[in-house]
Design an enzyme around this catalytic site. Structure first.
Site, PDB file in Angstrom:
ATOM      1  N   CYS A 339      -5.216   6.880   2.549  1.00  0.00           N
ATOM      2  CA  CYS A 339      -4.210   7.385   1.601  1.00  0.00           C
ATOM      3  C   CYS A 339      -4.388   8.853   1.207  1.00  0.00           C
ATOM      4  O   CYS A 339      -3.375   9.564   1.081  1.00  0.00           O
ATOM      5  CB  CYS A 339      -4.112   6.489   0.371  1.00  0.00           C
ATOM      6  N   ARG A 368     -16.718   2.000   6.038  1.00  0.00           N
ATOM      7  CA  ARG A 368     -17.332   1.565   4.773  1.00  0.00           C
ATOM      8  C   ARG A 368     -18.768   1.124   5.066  1.00  0.00           C
ATOM      9  O   ARG A 368     -18.997   0.400   6.037  1.00  0.00           O
ATOM     10  CB  ARG A 368     -16.579   0.382   4.155  1.00  0.00           C
ATOM     11  N   GLN A 386      -6.907  -0.090   9.862  1.00  0.00           N
ATOM     12  CA  GLN A 386      -5.857  -0.659   9.021  1.00  0.00           C
ATOM     13  C   GLN A 386      -4.481  -0.361   9.612  1.00  0.00           C
ATOM     14  O   GLN A 386      -4.252   0.733  10.126  1.00  0.00           O
ATOM     15  CB  GLN A 386      -5.932  -0.066   7.611  1.00  0.00           C
ATOM     16  N   ASP A 388      -1.919   0.716   8.305  1.00  0.00           N
ATOM     17  CA  ASP A 388      -1.695   1.325   7.003  1.00  0.00           C
ATOM     18  C   ASP A 388      -0.362   2.057   6.944  1.00  0.00           C
ATOM     19  O   ASP A 388       0.111   2.593   7.950  1.00  0.00           O
ATOM     20  CB  ASP A 388      -2.820   2.324   6.715  1.00  0.00           C
ATOM     21  N   HIS A 390       2.022   4.456   3.776  1.00  0.00           N
ATOM     22  CA  HIS A 390       2.214   4.876   2.399  1.00  0.00           C
ATOM     23  C   HIS A 390       3.638   5.365   2.238  1.00  0.00           C
ATOM     24  O   HIS A 390       4.100   6.218   2.997  1.00  0.00           O
ATOM     25  CB  HIS A 390       1.190   5.952   2.025  1.00  0.00           C
ATOM     26  N   LYS A 474      -1.610  -4.732  -7.319  1.00  0.00           N
ATOM     27  CA  LYS A 474      -1.250  -5.025  -5.930  1.00  0.00           C
ATOM     28  C   LYS A 474      -0.778  -6.463  -5.787  1.00  0.00           C
ATOM     29  O   LYS A 474      -0.998  -7.312  -6.664  1.00  0.00           O
ATOM     30  CB  LYS A 474      -2.436  -4.762  -5.006  1.00  0.00           C
ATOM     31  N   HIS A 520       1.332   1.566  -1.257  1.00  0.00           N
ATOM     32  CA  HIS A 520       0.396   1.341  -0.149  1.00  0.00           C
ATOM     33  C   HIS A 520       0.724  -0.022   0.459  1.00  0.00           C
ATOM     34  O   HIS A 520       0.967  -0.977  -0.273  1.00  0.00           O
ATOM     35  CB  HIS A 520      -1.055   1.299  -0.631  1.00  0.00           C
TER      36      HIS A 520
END
Length: 649
Positions: A339, A368, A386, A388, A390, A474, A520
């Site tokens: 993000c 991570r 991910q 992902d 946005h 979320k 997100h």
């Protein structure tokens, strides 16, 4: 009198001080027998806690997640009570409830290890204690009194936890029989509800998760209110072992790990890479009508990028540590989140209200630092990708965009056969606001947006307090796989905070500068975790369109290898993925090996097939068998794929 509001909106009046159990008894004796805890104003608590003000209530049975948590939390204490009787002087660390069962970290007085060989006597002792039906009693004690009490009991780890982790004031403890533990609860009213016990495994665990501290023994277990439930669980456990994605992934040659490459760093093999690329293409196809723009961002970023976003403060301990470059003062980090990079994409040029919604998507790989003891196949790794995206939107666009993302996620679940799923609205904990960024007004606005979107989509969602991301609430999707296990996959988050931290703005219709709202979303969650769940859900029997090898061609002997290659080339012209197993093995061995690799179709070729241009088809699992022209077989495969792909159209 107090007014009690039930989940269906109905209201009843009771005497002040009424308990959850008394309310259950007022509804029906059967409910009172089966209820294990209750939710008062959204907080799970014991059934004997008095209610002195108007409140909402939910009554939880063992079948409810909150009920299971209460049941297994009490079972962890029962395990500790049994261990205290069997191993005098034993030291106790932490013993929480888990999604499936519980554990307790312990250290015997003389250092004697507890092994699985000791499980039968521990289980027997737990059942013996449970039959006493000892009341579980909550007490509030002053911190100094708790220190004295646990010091007198010789519990050094408990004393350290009280002194270093707990604030001054009162501390809650729970007692049953001869055992007392520090605990916030909630618990069962007594131990008698616990009827079936199974200790499942033992492992090492460092005290407080610190590798420099003492290593304790972690004992895992699970309990049930009925023996039949335990029997069913053990059957499911055996089935889960057969479906383990690590085992099947190896058999199907999808992925691997290498200690030299590093722990928790998956390597996708050719067949697994094919699966991964097809997953990506499915999502591209699903989101194409919604005008997503795909980007690629670096795998590292300057440390200040993540300081600005807040990720460094909130996830710094779980990230790989900053990378120092030869240039003085220059620090980079392996990317923990996509993000912040997408915020920079939004900010790189002026934006108008006409540009919004701006939907930026990326199959972004992040890193991570997970502790080595927590790594598990593809479900818990140190790097993952991910799916992902946005969305930068105007405030009035939030609900519509949120609903569109719900649609995408639901289409993903339909496509992959995840028919049993539930949604969870994760909100911040109003009692612990320091964990989050942003004002109360912003949080209220974003939480309401999620609730309204779910209501308009007719999506029933449970509410979890304290499970929000640090920057916003979320909506998480929990799917149940073929054997009933719950997995968290897709997620959508509303974020009013990151755009403020990055000072993002657009020119509104009235020519003023305004801050966009950020959504997100990740329908899969991550490609690694989704693949692992899909493997275990299907036991490796992927849909025909997804599986890396659709057909294995098995020549009966070397004489027919050339014809096998001819069949392969023909099938490939029809977009059918095929391999030739030309090993010098008997046909029975070839069939068994390709069954193990979960190849959906096998075609056997020999003298007759070569002479007449035929193939002898065999369906995976020893099902249908037939002989047909290779063109007819190719059409059969094409038609089956086309039928499966209808959901994507």
């Amino acid at each position: 009198m107090v007014k009690i509001t039930f989940p269906d909106g109905s209201v009843r009046e009771y005497e002040q001080g009424v308990t959850g159990l008394q309310i259950a008894e007022s509804i029906s004796p059967a409910l009172a027998r089966n209820v294990v805890s209750c939710g008062i104003n959204g907080v799970t608590t014991e059934l004997n806690r008095p209610i002195n003000k108007d409140a909402t209530i939910a009554l939880y049975k063992f079948e409810d997640e909150e009920g299971k948590h209460t049941f297994w939390h009490s079972s962890a204490h029962l395990l500790a009570e049994a261990l205290k009787e069997l191993y005098p002087g034993i030291q106790f660390g932490f013993g929480p409830a888990l999604e499936n069962g519980f554990f307790y970290d312990v250290q015997t007085a003389d250092g004697t290890p507890i092994s699985e060989n000791d499980f039968p006597k521990i289980e027997q002792k737990m059942l013996e204690l449970a039959k006493k039906d000892s009341p579980i009693v909550r007490r509030e004690v002053a911190k100094k009194d708790a220190v004295e009490e646990f010091t007198a009991d010789g519990q050094a780890y408990k004393v350290e936890h009280i002194v270093e982790d707990l604030e001054d004031g009162t501390i809650s403890t729970y007692s049953q029989g001869n055992f007392t533990d520090l605990c916030r609860g909630p618990h069962l009213m007594s131990t008698g509800l616990i009827k079936a016990v199974k200790l499942t495994s033992v492992a090492g665990a460092f005290w407080r998760g610190d590798a420099k501290s003492d290593q304790l023994t972690r004992i895992y277990g699970i309990t049930f209110p009925k023996k039949k439930m335990l029997d069913e669980y053990l059957v499911m456990l055996e089935e889960a072992k057969k479906r383990d994605h690590r085992k099947i992934g190896k058999e199907m040659e999808l992925f691997m790990f290498s200690d030299r490459v590093g722990k928790g760093l998956p390597i996708w093999l050719p067949k697994g890479t094919q699966v991964r690329l097809r997953l990506q293409e499915v999502l591209r196809k699903l989101q194409r009508p919604y005008d997503y723009q795909e980007v690629i961002t670096p795998g590292i970023g300057g440390k200040n990028l993540y300081v600005t976003s807040g990720h460094y403060a909130h996830y710094g301990k779980d990230s790989f540590q900053p990378i120092q470059t030869p240039e003085e003062g220059e620090e980079y980090m392996l990317k923990p989140m996509n993000c912040p990079h997408h915020c920079e994409i939004f900010a790189h040029k002026p934006r108008s209200y006409k540009d919004l919604p701006l939907r930026i998507a990326e199959f972004g790989t992040v890193f991570r630092y997970e502790k080595s003891g927590e790594l598990h196949g593809l479900t818990r790794v140190r790097t993952f990708t991910q799916d992902d995206a946005h969305l930068f939107v105007r405030p009035e666009q939030v609900k519509k965009e949120f609903e569109d993302v719900i649609d995408i996620i639901q289409k993903v679940f339909v496509t992959f056969g995840f028919e049993n799923y539930e949604a969870q609205i994760s909100l911040r904990d109003p009692k612990d606001k320091e964990k989050y960024i942003g004002s109360d007004e912003v949080w209220e606005e974003s939480e309401n947006a999620i609730k309204e979107a779910c209501a308009e989509k007719g999506l029933k969602a449970r509410v979890e307090i304290g499970e929000a991301a640090f920057y916003g609430p979320k909506l998480d999707f929990m799917v149940k796989d073929a054997i009933g296990r719950r997995w968290q996959l897709g997620t959508i988050q509303v974020d009013y905070n990151l755009p403020n931290r990055f000072k993002l703005e657009y020119t509104a219709e009235d020519n003023t500068k305004k801050t966009p709202v950020m959504i997100h979303r990740a329908p899969f969650g991550s490609l690694e975790r989704f693949t692992a769940v899909l493997i275990e859900h299907t036991a490796g029997h992927f849909p025909l369109w997804l599986t890396p090898d659709q057909v294995a061609i098995l020549p009966i002997s070397e004489k027919y290898n050339e014809y096998a290659e001819e069949v392969k080339k023909f099938l490939e012209t029809k977009d059918v993925r095929a391999l030739v197993d030309d090993r010098n093995e008997k046909i029975g061995r070839k069939i068994r090996d390709n069954e193990l690799k979960r190849v959906p179709y096998m075609v056997i070729v020999g003298e007759k097939e070569m002479a007449e241009g035929l193939v002898s088809m065999r369906v995976q699992g020893g099902g249908e068998q037939a002989t047909m022209p290779m063109a007819d077989f190719a059409k059969r495969v094409q038609d089956e794929v086309a039928e499966q792909m209808k959901n994507l159209e």
